[in-house]
Design a protein around this motif. Structure first.
Motif, PDB file in Angstrom:
ATOM      1  N   PHE A  50      45.568 -18.078 -40.331  1.00  0.00           N
ATOM      2  CA  PHE A  50      44.509 -17.041 -39.772  1.00  0.00           C
ATOM      3  C   PHE A  50      44.173 -16.367 -40.645  1.00  0.00           C
ATOM      4  CE2 PHE A  50      48.637 -14.980 -38.942  1.00  0.00           C
ATOM      5  CZ  PHE A  50      48.050 -13.719 -38.847  1.00  0.00           C
ATOM      6  N   SER A  78      42.249 -13.332 -39.109  1.00  0.00           N
ATOM      7  CA  SER A  78      41.892 -12.318 -38.201  1.00  0.00           C
ATOM      8  C   SER A  78      42.768 -12.325 -36.866  1.00  0.00           C
ATOM      9  CB  SER A  78      40.456 -11.978 -37.864  1.00  0.00           C
ATOM     10  OG  SER A  78      39.771 -12.870 -37.022  1.00  0.00           O
ATOM     11  N   ALA A  79      43.033 -11.095 -36.200  1.00  0.00           N
ATOM     12  CA  ALA A  79      43.723 -11.233 -34.898  1.00  0.00           C
ATOM     13  C   ALA A  79      43.116 -10.112 -34.138  1.00  0.00           C
ATOM     14  CB  ALA A  79      45.347 -10.879 -35.131  1.00  0.00           C
ATOM     15  N   SER A  99      46.779  -5.690 -37.763  1.00  0.00           N
ATOM     16  CA  SER A  99      47.141  -6.394 -38.965  1.00  0.00           C
ATOM     17  C   SER A  99      48.414  -7.069 -38.871  1.00  0.00           C
ATOM     18  CB  SER A  99      47.119  -5.433 -40.295  1.00  0.00           C
ATOM     19  OG  SER A  99      48.545  -4.424 -40.086  1.00  0.00           O
ATOM     20  N   VAL A 100      48.501  -8.138 -39.330  1.00  0.00           N
ATOM     21  CA  VAL A 100      49.917  -8.994 -39.364  1.00  0.00           C
ATOM     22  C   VAL A 100      50.179  -9.393 -40.551  1.00  0.00           C
ATOM     23  CG1 VAL A 100      50.862 -11.121 -38.299  1.00  0.00           C
ATOM     24  CG2 VAL A 100      48.953 -10.073 -37.019  1.00  0.00           C
ATOM     25  N   GLY A 152      53.661 -16.879 -33.785  1.00  0.00           N
ATOM     26  CA  GLY A 152      52.233 -17.013 -34.151  1.00  0.00           C
ATOM     27  C   GLY A 152      52.039 -17.706 -34.997  1.00  0.00           C
ATOM     28  N   ALA A 176      50.747 -17.070 -41.445  1.00  0.00           N
ATOM     29  CA  ALA A 176      49.789 -16.128 -42.208  1.00  0.00           C
ATOM     30  C   ALA A 176      48.645 -16.942 -42.779  1.00  0.00           C
ATOM     31  CB  ALA A 176      50.456 -14.976 -43.201  1.00  0.00           C
ATOM     32  N   ILE A 221      47.581 -11.461 -27.949  1.00  0.00           N
ATOM     33  CA  ILE A 221      47.195 -11.375 -29.378  1.00  0.00           C
ATOM     34  C   ILE A 221      46.559 -12.807 -29.496  1.00  0.00           C
ATOM     35  CG2 ILE A 221      47.285 -11.201 -31.983  1.00  0.00           C
ATOM     36  CD1 ILE A 221      49.432  -9.355 -31.278  1.00  0.00           C
ATOM     37  N   ASP A 237      40.890 -18.520 -37.204  1.00  0.00           N
ATOM     38  CA  ASP A 237      40.577 -18.701 -38.638  1.00  0.00           C
ATOM     39  C   ASP A 237      39.645 -18.033 -38.937  1.00  0.00           C
ATOM     40  OD1 ASP A 237      38.380 -20.311 -37.525  1.00  0.00           O
ATOM     41  OD2 ASP A 237      39.774 -22.185 -37.788  1.00  0.00           O
ATOM     42  N   TYR A 285      44.917 -15.341 -32.373  1.00  0.00           N
ATOM     43  CA  TYR A 285      44.670 -15.322 -34.048  1.00  0.00           C
ATOM     44  C   TYR A 285      43.409 -16.193 -34.089  1.00  0.00           C
ATOM     45  CZ  TYR A 285      49.392 -13.504 -33.941  1.00  0.00           C
ATOM     46  OH  TYR A 285      50.419 -12.576 -33.500  1.00  0.00           O
ATOM     47  N   VAL A 326      53.429  -7.307 -36.269  1.00  0.00           N
ATOM     48  CA  VAL A 326      52.205  -6.972 -35.837  1.00  0.00           C
ATOM     49  C   VAL A 326      51.892  -5.220 -35.736  1.00  0.00           C
ATOM     50  CG1 VAL A 326      50.485  -7.312 -33.726  1.00  0.00           C
ATOM     51  CG2 VAL A 326      52.076  -9.087 -34.312  1.00  0.00           C
TER      52      VAL A 326
END
Length: 183
Positions: free
Chosen positions: A166, A168-169, A93-94, A160, A163, A123, A127, A125, A103
């Motif tokens: 994206f 998911s990571a 989770s970010v 990165g 937020a 990592i 969409d 990322y 992270v």
């Protein structure tokens, strides 16, 4: 993912197996007109079976897209290196945005060896449609022991995507011999 003077990137490696050794990933940052503005490369000593990632950052202005070249001799991971089984599975989770993102990962090791402190991680990322929108990397704080689960906050050395860009990571770890310890 371009953010002013920065562009974070990630490359998804999907290896059908077996583990490969000495894979070179070269990423070239291109301008809007297609001119090479920056280049970086990573040599991965082990690419495990399955999906893994390489990520980085261009800090040169004018990088609008990337071009990726993956090369190697497609040879199985050398027998004189440590054989391993299992993986470092994680939920990521970010929170935060770009430079101040945190992270957090819950990592479960099913490896048959302990990892060392400072192991590199990457990592990617994604969409909502599953497209890569950026990447980051850093080093693990502490080690991971076989059969154990731990929660860690990973300090990423690169920016990165914001937020809101994206959904998911996913993370992968450098499982080369230099980061594995005999049990």
């Amino acid at each position: 993912m371009a953010d002013g003077a920065f562009m974070s990137w990630a490359v998804v490696l999907d290896n059908a197996g077996p583990d490969l050794s000495l894979v070179d990933v070269t990423v070239t940052g291109l301008s809007k007109s297609g001119e090479a503005v920056a280049t970086t490369s990573e040599t991965l000593s082990r690419v495990p079976t399955g999906e893994s990632y390489v990520a980085g950052l261009f800090d040169e202005k004018g990088v609008k897209r990337i071009e990726v070249d993956i090369s190697g001799d497609d040879s199985p991971y050398a027998e004189d290196y440590s054989p391993i089984s299992g993986e470092l599975g994680s939920r990521v989770s970010v929170s935060g945005r770009s430079f101040d993102a945190i992270v957090r990962a819950t990592v479960t090791s099913s490896l048959d060896v302990k990892t060392s402190d400072g192991m590199p991680f990457y990592i990617a990322y994604f969409d909502a449609d599953g497209n890569v929108v950026g990447g980051s990397s850093g080093f693990t704080p502490g080690s991971f022991r076989p059969g154990k689960t731990r929660q860690v906050a990973l300090q990423s050395s690169m920016i990165g995507p914001p937020a809101d860009r994206f959904k998911s990571a996913r993370i992968s770890f450098d499982l080369s011999d230099s980061y594995l310890e005999a049990s």
